[in-house]
Design an enzyme around this catalytic site. Structure first.
Site, PDB file in Angstrom:
ATOM      1  N   ARG A 133       6.807  -1.820  -4.586  1.00  0.00           N
ATOM      2  CA  ARG A 133       5.725  -1.252  -4.255  1.00  0.00           C
ATOM      3  C   ARG A 133       5.971   0.279  -3.955  1.00  0.00           C
ATOM      4  O   ARG A 133       7.026   0.581  -3.373  1.00  0.00           O
ATOM      5  CB  ARG A 133       5.228  -1.963  -2.804  1.00  0.00           C
ATOM      6  CG  ARG A 133       4.636  -3.263  -2.979  1.00  0.00           C
ATOM      7  CD  ARG A 133       3.313  -3.273  -4.054  1.00  0.00           C
ATOM      8  NE  ARG A 133       2.800  -4.708  -4.147  1.00  0.00           N
ATOM      9  CZ  ARG A 133       3.037  -5.547  -4.976  1.00  0.00           C
ATOM     10  NH1 ARG A 133       3.889  -5.144  -6.040  1.00  0.00           N
ATOM     11  NH2 ARG A 133       2.423  -6.676  -5.098  1.00  0.00           N
TER      12      ARG A 133
ATOM     13  N   GLU B 231      -2.722   3.729  -6.596  1.00  0.00           N
ATOM     14  CA  GLU B 231      -3.118   3.416  -7.973  1.00  0.00           C
ATOM     15  C   GLU B 231      -4.554   2.971  -8.334  1.00  0.00           C
ATOM     16  O   GLU B 231      -5.148   2.409  -7.124  1.00  0.00           O
ATOM     17  CB  GLU B 231      -2.294   1.874  -8.147  1.00  0.00           C
ATOM     18  CG  GLU B 231      -0.991   2.123  -7.888  1.00  0.00           C
ATOM     19  CD  GLU B 231       0.100   0.725  -8.105  1.00  0.00           C
ATOM     20  OE1 GLU B 231      -0.657  -0.194  -8.270  1.00  0.00           O
ATOM     21  OE2 GLU B 231       1.335   0.809  -7.638  1.00  0.00           O
TER      22      GLU B 231
ATOM     23  N   HIS C 106       1.843  -0.082 -13.298  1.00  0.00           N
ATOM     24  CA  HIS C 106       2.185  -1.324 -12.521  1.00  0.00           C
ATOM     25  C   HIS C 106       1.662  -2.760 -13.420  1.00  0.00           C
ATOM     26  O   HIS C 106       0.846  -3.337 -13.146  1.00  0.00           O
ATOM     27  CB  HIS C 106       1.171  -1.206 -11.490  1.00  0.00           C
ATOM     28  CG  HIS C 106       1.569  -2.294 -10.253  1.00  0.00           C
ATOM     29  ND1 HIS C 106       1.058  -1.930  -8.917  1.00  0.00           N
ATOM     30  CD2 HIS C 106       2.358  -3.193 -10.281  1.00  0.00           C
ATOM     31  CE1 HIS C 106       1.568  -3.114  -8.233  1.00  0.00           C
ATOM     32  NE2 HIS C 106       2.350  -3.974  -8.994  1.00  0.00           N
TER      33      HIS C 106
END
Length: 320
Positions: free
Chosen positions: A236, A265, A284
Site C-alpha cells: 500500500r 490512486e 496498482h
C-alpha cells in the site's frame, strides 16, 4: 421489484465478462459503473438508487458521510476479506450488511517478482530502445548472491521470500510481529529494522496498511539503504513516506524504486513517479489478474444469493 445491484470500480470495463452475472436475473438488475472515485456529492448521485453495491478493494472510500447519503443501500460487497476503505462501524450502525470474498493468493507475489526482474535487468528501457531501433543500452543487474529484504513475512511476503531463495538470494526479514521462529520456518533470517534496510540490495514491502505501518518507511529508513538498492512496494502506498522517497530518488541516494501502489490512486498526471528515470511504476495491478477477478466476482455473486435468501455469508464486522 427487482433489486438494483451496482458493480463499481470497474475501471477497465471487464467485470461483466469475467463471470456470468445472469445467475442474478431472478434477484435483480446488475449495472456496471466504470467511473473513478469522485467527491461525495458525485458518488452519492451516482449510487443513490442501488440497494447492493459491489466494490473493488480500496478504490472508492465508503466513509460514514457517503454511507449516510445512500439510504437505499442494504448490502455492500468487497473483493477480499479486508478493505480499509469501508467504515464497517458506520455501516453496521446504518443497518448495512458488508460481506467479503476469498482472494487468489498468487497474483501479488507474481507481480512483485515481475517488477524485481524488470527493474534489475532494465527490461522496459531495453525493450523501448529496441523498438526505437537501438541495441543493448546498458548492463543488467544480478540477483544470485544478493540480499533480499522482506518487510512483512505474511502469506505474500513468504511467497516472495521463497522466490528469492529459488534465485539464490540471501533472504532477511523484519516486521513488528515477526519472530525468529517464524522466519526460520521459511528459511529466512530475522534481523532488526535498521539491519533490514542497511543490508538489503532489494527491499520488498508486504505489510497491511494500518496506523502502525503508515509512514513506516520514512526518511530515516530510506537513509539506511544502500545508494544502489532497489525499493519495491506492491503493498500500500502510504506505508512509504512518498515525499521522502521522491527526494531520495531525485538526488540518487537510492538506486531505484519499483512501485505498484501510491498515496493517491489513480496517480495524478503530473506526479514525479510518472517521469523519474529510476522508477518503474505500474497502476496498482498487483491483484488485477484474471484468476483473482474471477474469484472476487464469483464469490460476490454467492454473497448476493445468500443475502437474498436471508442467510448472508462472509460477513465483515467492525472491530471490537
Amino acid at each position: 421489484m427487482a433489486v438494483q445491484i451496482a458493480v463499481i470500480d470497474d475501471w477497465q470495463d471487464v467485470a461483466r465478462d469475467v463471470v456470468d452475472w445472469s445467475v442474478l436475473d431472478s434477484i435483480g438488475q446488475v449495472t456496471f459503473l466504470h467511473g473513478y472515485p469522485a467527491d461525495r456529492d458525485t458518488l452519492a448521485e451516482r449510487l443513490q438508487r442501488f440497494e447492493v453495491i459491489c466494490v473493488m478493494r480500496e478504490r472508492t472510500v465508503f466513509d460514514e458521510g457517503l454511507l449516510r447519503c445512500l439510504p437505499n443501500l442494504k448490502l455492500l460487497l468487497t473483493g477480499g476479506m479486508r478493505n480499509a476503505a469501508l467504515d464497517l462501524k458506520a455501516a453496521a450502525d446504518l443497518g448495512i450488511q458488508v460481506c467479503g470474498t476469498d482472494s487468489y493468493k498468487h497474483a501479488a507475489p507474481e507481480l512483485t517478482w515481475a517488477l524485481i526482474m524488470a527493474s534489475t535487468r532494465h527490461l522496459v528501457q531495453e525493450a523501448n530502445a529496441l523498438r526505437a531501433g537501438a541495441w543493448q543500452q546498458g548492463l543488467g543487474g544480478d540477483l544470485h548472491g544478493k540480499t533480499l529484504g522482506v518487510l512483512g513475512l505474511g502469506s505474500i511476503g513468504t511467497r516472495v521470500a521463497q522466490f528469492g531463495q529459488v534465485f539464490g538470494m540471501r533472504v532477511i526479514a523484519w516486521s513488528q510481529n515477526l519472530t525468529a521462529e517464524r522466519a526460520a520456518e521459511v528459511g529466512v533470517t530475522q534481523v532488526s529494522k535498521q539491519a533490514l534496510f542497511e543490508h538489503a540490495d532489494i527491499l520488498s514491502i508486504h505489510l497491511v496498511l494500518s496506523e502502525r505501518t503508515r509512514g513506516l518507511v520514512d526518511a530515516q529508513a530510506l537513509g539506511w539503504m544502500k545508494p544502489d538498492a532497489l525499493l519495491v512496494n506492491t503493498a500500500r502506498g502510504p506505508i512509504v513516506d512518498e515525499a521522502a522517497l521522491i527526494d531520495a530518488l531525485q538526488h540518487k541516494r537510492l538506486g531505484a524504486a519499483a512501485l505498484d501502489v501510491f498515496a493517491q490512486e489513480p496517480l495524478p498526471a503530473d506526479h514525479p513517479f510518472r517521469t523519474l528515470d529510476n522508477v518503474l511504476a505500474t497502476p496498482h495491478v498487483g491483484y488485477v489478474s484474471q484468476q483473482n477477478y474471477r474469484q472476487f466476482y464469483s464469490l460476490m455473486i454467492e454473497d448476493i444469493q445468500a443475502w437474498a435468501a436471508g442467510k448472508p455469508i462472509r460477513l465483515l464486522m467492525p472491530a471490537g
